[in-house]
Design a protein around this motif. Structure first.
Motif, mmCIF file in Angstrom:
data_model
loop_
_atom_site.group_PDB
_atom_site.id
_atom_site.type_symbol
_atom_site.label_atom_id
_atom_site.label_comp_id
_atom_site.label_asym_id
_atom_site.label_seq_id
_atom_site.Cartn_x
_atom_site.Cartn_y
_atom_site.Cartn_z
ATOM 1 N N LEU A 113 0.994 -1.164 0.122
ATOM 2 C CA LEU A 113 -0.126 0.153 0.107
ATOM 3 C C LEU A 113 0.895 1.304 0.020
ATOM 4 O O LEU A 113 2.204 1.230 0.514
ATOM 5 C CB LEU A 113 -0.966 0.185 1.168
ATOM 6 N N GLY A 114 0.383 2.293 -0.512
ATOM 7 C CA GLY A 114 1.118 3.687 -0.484
ATOM 8 C C GLY A 114 1.740 4.012 -1.814
ATOM 9 O O GLY A 114 1.662 3.258 -2.814
ATOM 10 N N PHE A 115 2.275 5.030 -1.983
ATOM 11 C CA PHE A 115 3.106 5.278 -3.104
ATOM 12 C C PHE A 115 4.506 5.681 -2.859
ATOM 13 O O PHE A 115 4.639 6.422 -1.931
ATOM 14 C CB PHE A 115 2.291 6.818 -3.827
ATOM 15 N N TYR A 116 5.278 5.056 -3.440
ATOM 16 C CA TYR A 116 6.676 5.245 -3.360
ATOM 17 C C TYR A 116 7.504 5.702 -4.121
ATOM 18 O O TYR A 116 7.690 5.217 -5.421
ATOM 19 C CB TYR A 116 7.187 3.700 -3.055
ATOM 20 N N ASP A 117 7.905 7.142 -3.833
ATOM 21 C CA ASP A 117 8.723 7.836 -4.771
ATOM 22 C C ASP A 117 9.648 8.787 -4.078
ATOM 23 O O ASP A 117 9.529 9.006 -2.849
ATOM 24 C CB ASP A 117 8.029 8.314 -5.917
ATOM 25 N N TYR A 118 10.588 9.485 -4.828
ATOM 26 C CA TYR A 118 11.250 10.515 -4.165
ATOM 27 C C TYR A 118 10.410 11.768 -3.544
ATOM 28 O O TYR A 118 11.071 12.535 -2.797
ATOM 29 C CB TYR A 118 12.580 11.101 -5.056
ATOM 30 N N THR A 119 9.549 11.910 -3.972
ATOM 31 C CA THR A 119 8.670 13.188 -3.443
ATOM 32 C C THR A 119 8.249 13.223 -2.030
ATOM 33 O O THR A 119 7.989 14.311 -1.361
ATOM 34 C CB THR A 119 7.562 13.296 -4.304
ATOM 35 N N PHE A 138 -2.123 11.708 -2.039
ATOM 36 C CA PHE A 138 -1.228 10.881 -0.900
ATOM 37 C C PHE A 138 -0.151 12.091 -0.430
ATOM 38 O O PHE A 138 -0.189 11.823 0.990
ATOM 39 C CB PHE A 138 -0.841 9.791 -1.699
ATOM 40 N N GLY A 139 0.269 12.742 -1.497
ATOM 41 C CA GLY A 139 1.432 13.556 -0.575
ATOM 42 C C GLY A 139 0.656 14.770 0.418
ATOM 43 O O GLY A 139 1.427 14.857 1.441
ATOM 44 N N ILE A 140 -0.294 15.153 0.236
ATOM 45 C CA ILE A 140 -0.876 16.083 0.981
ATOM 46 C C ILE A 140 -1.197 15.498 2.402
ATOM 47 O O ILE A 140 -0.901 15.906 3.473
ATOM 48 C CB ILE A 140 -2.317 16.701 0.597
ATOM 49 N N GLN A 141 -1.876 14.106 2.449
ATOM 50 C CA GLN A 141 -2.269 13.414 3.569
ATOM 51 C C GLN A 141 -1.034 13.225 4.298
ATOM 52 O O GLN A 141 -1.088 13.321 5.448
ATOM 53 C CB GLN A 141 -3.316 12.383 3.227
#
Length: 205
Positions: free
Chosen positions: A2-8, A65-68
């Motif tokens: 689960l989730g998004f995995y990148d450098y951001t 996702f980034g905001i949360q």
């Protein structure tokens, strides 16, 4: 997974890890390291948004996702972490606990409101935010280290000033005021470095 995995989001996770380390130091009474971790966590937070915006092809889900994830980490780093430091420094009476509870609730309200309004803003415009609505929760990463830095000048009044600062910051979190967003975090870093250098010179730390 689960989730998004990148450098951001890497810097956001680093900030969270530093804060957790700082919490363990505060519990052990090592306030110099704990305060340094709080300041460093705040410094990381200054750049996570800039790094995230460098990825131009983020999907809508990645942006949300980034905001949360940013706000969830912020509530730990600049909500719970300062509360733990203040508690370990001596804010343990009934009034102190009430103040810390108020600060914690205000920080959650501030971040929840920010999430709602920021998601709405990003749907309407791609422009970089120029003003914050209410005092940013990250401000405690500057205010609390500064108070601790000059604690010796306040003597027995040190705890009183911490109480005043925590209440004031909590109120400003949820106040409908506009705060200019710093455009050059490097200046803030230089000020912090100079302040620490002077403090070390005069043996304040």
């Amino acid at each position: 997974m689960l989730g998004f995995y990148d450098y951001t989001v890497v810097l956001t996770y680093i900030s969270l890890g530093i804060s957790i380390l700082g919490m363990t130091r505060a519990l052990e009474g090592d306030f110099r390291i704990a305060i340094a971790c709080l300041a460093l966590s705040g410094f990381c937070d200054m750049f996570d948004g800039k790094i995230a915006r460098t990825k131009k092809n983020r999907t809508e889900d990645e942006q949300k996702f980034g905001i949360q994830i940013d706000s969830l980490c912020d509530v730990v780093c600049f909500g719970i972490f300062p509360i733990m430091i203040c508690y370990c420094l001596g804010m343990r009476g009934a009034v102190s606990i009430f103040v810390l509870v108020f600060y914690g609730i205000a920080s959650v309200i501030r971040l929840g409101y920010f999430n709602v309004m920021e998601e709405k803003r990003q749907q309407e415009t791609a422009e970089v935010r120029q003003f914050y609505q209410g005092l940013p929760i990250t401000s405690m990463a500057i205010i609390l280290p500064f108070i601790y830095l000059i604690r010796r000048y306040w003597g027995i009044h040190f705890l009183f000033f911490i109480h005043v600062a925590v209440v004031t910051v909590g109120i400003l979190f949820i106040s409908n005021i506009k705060v200019k967003k710093p455009q050059n975090p490097v200046v803030i870093l230089l000020v912090a470095v100079v302040a620490l250098a002077i403090a070390k010179m005069f043996h304040l730390l």
